[in-house]
Design an enzyme around this catalytic site. Structure first.
Site, short mmCIF file in Angstrom:
data_model
loop_
_atom_site.label_atom_id
_atom_site.label_comp_id
_atom_site.label_asym_id
_atom_site.label_seq_id
_atom_site.Cartn_x
_atom_site.Cartn_y
_atom_site.Cartn_z
CG HIS A 268 -12.29 159.41 -9.75
ND1 HIS A 268 -12.40 159.46 -8.37
CD2 HIS A 268 -13.07 158.38 -10.16
CE1 HIS A 268 -13.20 158.50 -7.97
NE2 HIS A 268 -13.63 157.83 -9.03
CG ASP A 319 -15.85 156.53 -5.64
OD1 ASP A 319 -16.72 155.73 -6.07
OD2 ASP A 319 -14.73 156.61 -6.16
#
Length: 451
Positions: A268, A319
């Site tokens: 991220h 993810d």
């Protein structure tokens, strides 16, 4: 030997016309530009190296589209996480294997050849370890073998609910290890991954929320040269809590206190100061971006142009697995930059194709992050995808990747993993049987959740 003749192929320098790619065993034996098609060659319009998926939580594919009902207040990552925990607590090993096989099949159809499985669903439903501590890891490996995707397994060390070594929450009970228990898991997974074709073993401290500085230091001794992944700076609350406890921002603290290098992937890295952007780029670590999930969870926007202009390298991951698509992840990455900066063609160099720049960046960063190599070159793994241009025969070659990422009319036709064609005419060769098990698992899980 099998040979593929491509009207256009993406080589290291860009798209090249009339390329013949000879496959031998699991690798590419030869790449011949300006070649004529031979009698038994497989003919394709466009041949690309397949993409690596740097970040996946396979079990979360079971809740795709099921966390989009607004609660009584403001919804955010933390309220979404409550729904995720409910699914995590209800899934059996059979459920996990069926869901993961479906997911990995979808990844192959979408153009991914390898998945970095950030695997933290370790224990039984009551939180006790299985008799075999690698039970769930074995199910992930079995699913990858069934679908045919290459696996970089990243067993996750998860010990605490928040900064300061806070006790884990009840909803996290299936994730939690102490260092001795994690060592036993790593011994088992090392043997497991050694038996997988192309298998790579890394490890993943979940985050600075879930791992203390002392535990992180000790986990470095478990590292045997493989990739090292960690969630970092996904949420503003995470940054604020890290500042309050450690006196530094998450990425800043890692760069100051850990041996962050090209074997690391910081997942991220959404909320970075300009100083962190510069230092992360200089470290050689990969930024593991998950644009669709980051948009779905309302995380924020990565500092894309500043990072890449300073030589930073990124990969893409799916993810939460709410949507599986190479081109839509790259599109979302670029569009988020455009919305944030109110500009266009952000990632491309001056005069360059945005689609080509995005794909090449993610291809390079993804292979580094997962401990493998990619590209259409002699000796490289024969992990390839073909694009079908039959609906856009008028398209200039220079715009092929731009059109695929930002328009409609181009589909992935075939996918080869280790020289075996697993997707043909956009459909996985085992789709029916894998999907049948997935549907049965989902019907069971939805019944448990009152749907």
């Amino acid at each position: 030997m099998t040979a593929i003749h491509a009207e256009f192929a993406l080589l290291s320098g860009g798209l090249v016309s009339n390329v013949r790619v000879v496959l031998d065993g699991s690798t590419i034996a030869a790449v011949i530009p300006s070649a004529q098609r031979e009698a038994n060659d497989i003919s394709v319009s466009v041949l690309l190296p397949a993409m690596s998926n740097v970040h996946s939580h396979a079990f979360q594919r079971a809740m795709a589209g099921l966390a989009e009902t607004r609660g009584p207040g403001t919804d955010n990552f933390w309220s979404w996480r409550t729904v995720m925990y409910r699914f995590a607590l209800s899934m059996t090993p059979d459920h996990v294997e069926a869901v993961a096989a479906q997911l990995y099949m979808e990844m192959l159809e979408a153009g991914f050849s390898r998945v970095g499985e950030f695997h933290y669903l370790h224990h039984d439903q009551d939180g006790r370890p299985y008799a075999n501590p690698a039970e769930m890891s074995e199910r992930i490996a079995a699913a990858s073998m069934e679908a045919g995707i290459e696996l970089t397994l990243l067993p996750v060390f998860y010990a605490h609910s928040n900064f300061g070594g806070q006790a884990p929450a009840e909803g996290q009970r299936r994730f939690i290890h102490d260092l001795d228990g994690f060592a036993a898991l790593m011994e088992k997974t090392e043997i497991l991954v050694a038996g997988l074709p192309g298998g790579v073993l890394g490890l993943a401290p979940h985050s600075l929320r879930a791992v203390t500085p002392d535990e992180l230091s000790k986990l470095l001794h478990f590292k045997k040269g493989g990739p090292f992944h960690i969630h970092a700076a996904e949420q503003t609350k995470e940054v604020e809590d890290c500042l309050a406890w450690l006196g530094a921002r998450p990425v800043e603290w890692l760069l100051d206190n850990a041996p962050v290098d090209q074997s690391w992937c910081l997942i991220h890295s959404t909320h970075l100061s300009e100083n962190e952007v510069q230092r992360l780029a200089a470290s050689g670590a990969i930024a593991g971006l998950c644009p669709i999930t980051e948009a779905n969870l309302g995380d924020g926007i990565f500092s894309g142009p500043s990072f890449t202009e300073q030589g930073g390298c990124f990969g893409i991951g799916t993810d939460s697995n709410v949507l599986i698509s190479v081109h839509e992840e790259l599109r979302m990455l670029e569009y988020a930059q455009r919305l944030g900066l109110r500009s266009r063609n952000i990632i491309a160099p001056p005069g360059g194709s945005t689609g080509l720049a995005l794909y090449q960046h993610a291809l390079r960063g993804g292979s580094y992050a997962l401990g493998t190599e990619s590209g259409i070159a002699a000796g490289a793994p024969a992990n390839l995808i073909s694009l079908d241009l039959s609906e856009v025969p008028w398209l200039p070659p220079a715009q092929i990747l731009d059109h695929w990422l930002f328009a409609d009319g181009i589909r992935i036709s075939d996918v080869w993993i280790r020289a075996t064609r697993l997707v043909h005419d956009s459909r996985h060769v085992k789709r029916d049987e894998i999907q049948r098990r997935f549907h049965a698992a989902m019907i069971d899980l939805m019944g448990q959740h009152g749907h």
